[in-house]
Enzyme design. Structure first.
Site, PDB file in Angstrom:
ATOM      1  N   HIS A  15      48.627  36.919  43.854  1.00  0.00           N
ATOM      2  CA  HIS A  15      48.946  38.345  43.940  1.00  0.00           C
ATOM      3  C   HIS A  15      50.060  38.549  44.848  1.00  0.00           C
ATOM      4  O   HIS A  15      49.926  38.984  45.972  1.00  0.00           O
ATOM      5  CB  HIS A  15      47.771  38.992  44.487  1.00  0.00           C
TER       6      HIS A  15
ATOM      7  N   ILE B  23      51.736  40.193  47.894  1.00  0.00           N
ATOM      8  CA  ILE B  23      51.317  41.703  48.192  1.00  0.00           C
ATOM      9  C   ILE B  23      49.985  41.875  48.411  1.00  0.00           C
ATOM     10  O   ILE B  23      49.064  41.518  47.511  1.00  0.00           O
ATOM     11  CB  ILE B  23      51.993  42.783  47.036  1.00  0.00           C
TER      12      ILE B  23
ATOM     13  N   GLY C  62      45.586  46.517  46.837  1.00  0.00           N
ATOM     14  CA  GLY C  62      44.894  47.635  47.382  1.00  0.00           C
ATOM     15  C   GLY C  62      43.390  47.882  47.594  1.00  0.00           C
ATOM     16  O   GLY C  62      43.127  48.182  48.738  1.00  0.00           O
ATOM     17  N   VAL C  63      42.764  46.860  46.564  1.00  0.00           N
ATOM     18  CA  VAL C  63      41.236  47.107  46.769  1.00  0.00           C
ATOM     19  C   VAL C  63      40.837  46.277  48.204  1.00  0.00           C
ATOM     20  O   VAL C  63      39.873  46.685  48.717  1.00  0.00           O
ATOM     21  CB  VAL C  63      40.541  46.471  45.442  1.00  0.00           C
TER      22      VAL C  63
ATOM     23  N   GLU D 247      38.615  47.873  50.951  1.00  0.00           N
ATOM     24  CA  GLU D 247      37.606  47.106  51.735  1.00  0.00           C
ATOM     25  C   GLU D 247      37.840  47.071  53.033  1.00  0.00           C
ATOM     26  O   GLU D 247      36.600  47.080  53.865  1.00  0.00           O
ATOM     27  CB  GLU D 247      37.636  45.788  50.827  1.00  0.00           C
TER      28      GLU D 247
END
Length: 148
Positions: free
Chosen positions: A49, A55, A58-59, A63
């Site tokens: 990723h 990057i 977002g998850v 978290e």
């Protein structure tokens, strides 16, 4: 009030590669907490990723914010979790992503208690890099016995 990684581990069940709080730099019981997450290229998510432009997903930012709320709730309520007690993420609302997070960034995570009702905690959370807003969200969590 400062908590190093060894103290953080006393409040969260997560471990590598999923422990996403490196340090707590401020805490006000029942009110707010500020934590940091240092973003390193050596983290496993950057393998895919994305290989040519790493990057932070977002998850994982969400978290990290949820982990900060767990520390805030435990420290505010009982000072330290009992064996077998964890805070579970039960809801995320009003999420907004404003900029990317890359290796070398230091994520500053802010969690503020909005309400506590019948064991359900609601928080306003933000994540920033160098003072610039990255992500904002409302996070809901509740305390549970582990494995239940």
């Amino acid at each position: 009030m400062d908590m190093n990684i060894n103290e953080v581990k006393n409040f969260l069940p997560h471990r590598y590669p999923f422990l996403l709080i490196d340090r707590v730099i401020s805490f006000e019981s029942g009110k707010n907490l500020t934590a940091i997450k240092n973003i390193s290229f050596n983290e496993p998510q950057f393998t895919g990723h994305f290989p040519d432009q790493p990057i932070m997903p977002g998850v994982l930012i969400i978290e990290a914010m949820a982990q900060a709320t767990g520390i805030l709730a435990f420290k505010s309520e009982v000072g330290r979790p009992e064996i077998g007690q964890i805070y579970m993420l039960v809801g995320v609302d009003k999420v907004r992503f404003k900029r990317i997070v890359e290796p070398g960034d230091q994520l500053e995570i802010y969690a503020e208690v909005v309400t506590v009702k019948r064991g359900m905690w609601k928080f306003n959370c933000t994540a920033k890099v160098e003072g610039e807003l990255v992500t904002s969200a409302e996070i809901l969590c509740t305390q549970k016995k582990a494995n239940s």
